[in-house]
Enzyme design. Sequence first.
Site, short mmCIF file in Angstrom:
data_model
loop_
_atom_site.label_atom_id
_atom_site.label_comp_id
_atom_site.label_asym_id
_atom_site.label_seq_id
_atom_site.Cartn_x
_atom_site.Cartn_y
_atom_site.Cartn_z
N PRO A 131 0.85 -1.20 0.00
CA PRO A 131 0.00 0.00 0.00
C PRO A 131 0.88 1.25 0.00
O PRO A 131 1.98 1.23 0.56
CB PRO A 131 -0.77 -0.11 1.31
CG PRO A 131 0.16 -0.87 2.22
CD PRO A 131 0.95 -1.81 1.34
N GLU A 171 -0.06 5.07 0.92
CA GLU A 171 -1.12 5.99 1.32
C GLU A 171 -1.11 7.23 0.43
O GLU A 171 -0.09 7.88 0.25
CB GLU A 171 -0.92 6.39 2.79
CG GLU A 171 -2.04 7.22 3.36
CD GLU A 171 -3.35 6.47 3.47
OE1 GLU A 171 -4.41 7.13 3.50
OE2 GLU A 171 -3.32 5.22 3.53
N CYS A 227 3.76 2.75 9.62
CA CYS A 227 3.56 4.07 9.03
C CYS A 227 4.39 5.12 9.76
O CYS A 227 4.28 5.28 10.98
CB CYS A 227 2.09 4.45 9.07
SG CYS A 227 1.76 6.09 8.37
N LYS A 260 2.78 -5.58 9.41
CA LYS A 260 3.94 -4.94 8.79
C LYS A 260 4.61 -4.04 9.82
O LYS A 260 3.93 -3.29 10.52
CB LYS A 260 3.53 -4.11 7.57
CG LYS A 260 4.73 -3.53 6.82
CD LYS A 260 4.31 -2.73 5.60
CE LYS A 260 5.56 -2.21 4.88
NZ LYS A 260 5.23 -1.33 3.74
N ASN A 317 10.98 -5.97 2.58
CA ASN A 317 10.45 -4.76 1.95
C ASN A 317 11.43 -3.61 2.15
O ASN A 317 12.07 -3.51 3.19
CB ASN A 317 9.09 -4.42 2.57
CG ASN A 317 8.53 -3.09 2.13
OD1 ASN A 317 8.23 -2.23 2.95
ND2 ASN A 317 8.36 -2.89 0.84
N GLY A 318 11.53 -2.75 1.15
CA GLY A 318 12.35 -1.55 1.27
C GLY A 318 13.46 -1.46 0.25
O GLY A 318 14.31 -2.35 0.18
N GLU A 319 13.41 -0.40 -0.58
CA GLU A 319 14.49 -0.06 -1.51
C GLU A 319 14.68 -1.12 -2.60
O GLU A 319 15.80 -1.37 -3.06
CB GLU A 319 15.80 0.17 -0.74
CG GLU A 319 16.69 1.24 -1.30
CD GLU A 319 16.08 2.64 -1.34
OE1 GLU A 319 16.54 3.44 -2.16
OE2 GLU A 319 15.15 2.93 -0.54
N GLY A 342 6.59 -1.47 -3.48
CA GLY A 342 5.63 -0.37 -3.55
C GLY A 342 6.11 0.71 -4.48
O GLY A 342 5.67 0.82 -5.62
N ARG A 343 7.06 1.53 -4.02
CA ARG A 343 7.55 2.63 -4.84
C ARG A 343 8.20 2.12 -6.13
O ARG A 343 8.03 2.72 -7.19
CB ARG A 343 8.53 3.49 -4.05
CG ARG A 343 7.87 4.24 -2.88
CD ARG A 343 8.87 5.10 -2.12
NE ARG A 343 9.97 4.31 -1.59
CZ ARG A 343 11.18 4.79 -1.32
NH1 ARG A 343 11.45 6.07 -1.53
NH2 ARG A 343 12.12 4.01 -0.82
#
EC number: 1.3.1.-
Length: 317
Positions: free
Chosen positions: A7, A9, A98, A139, A199-201, A223-224
Amino acid sequence: MRIVLAPMEGLLDFRLREILTQVGGYDECVSEFIRVNDTLLPAHRYYRVVPELKTASKTNSNIPVKVQILGSDPNCMAENASMAASLGAYGIDINFGCPAPTVNRNRGGAALLKEPELMFQIVKAVRNSVPKEIPVTAKMRLGFDSTEQTLDCAKALEEGGAKEIVVHARTKTDGYKPPAYWEWISKIKSTLNINVIANGEIWTIEDAFRCQKISDCQDLMIGRGAVSNPALALMIKGILQDRFEWIEIKKILMTYWITMTEGMDGVSKTGRIKQLLQYLSREYEEAKLDFHRIKQISNPKELETLYFSEFYSLINS
């Protein structure tokens, strides 16, 4: 390998989720968070964020969507998880990651990483409130401003009854600044008996494989990177060898624009397109040029005339 669509936001909502799962490569999605305060939310609040609840909690491409909730009161979180389950949620995910200051000030998201015992109570209450066949997941980040309690937080999630967890390999204080500390995910994984998703980068195929090696995780959440390169999941899985041509990306932008016709005001629509172009700029020079071309426009009719009119025919081609 499973690839989960994260997700985001304020951008990766049900509309973009539908488009990206149609592109392909994803095994599962997680919704934007639904903020739980001190009340039982009505059904329409869930349907607004996760309209897939009306279609067996799946996108039109048959990809399951978990409902993510965020809050700090175990009983209220449990009641709302039960509500989501009654509406047909495929799974319940709990947000402990978050980093938004407004969320953290209200004792939500990453702020709870300072309270492992409360994390345990929330997960346990949610797990006890929904049918056993509905997975409860969570998460987390590596901590709020340090990694001092990282393993305690991860253990709290497992002991509370989480089936698996996603770990964003940065603290709240790190925000989204590189690097991601994937080695910490390996430490967490070696401590737990449940599945861990890294998750991440993760922006490229090379990032994905390095992350898997360093984190010791097969499963990934992106995500990104998924927004910057809509073909990324397919490329990681070896289904595509290269990213899409810009003409295909422009069709995606056009489709997203059309899906925003209902339920969103004009300024928000133009803002979303600008956001999307900024992410796409990481991969596409054309996106940079297009962003600068429209960055001063807030009127949706003007944007449509200037930017999309010549592409209407492509949607049906």
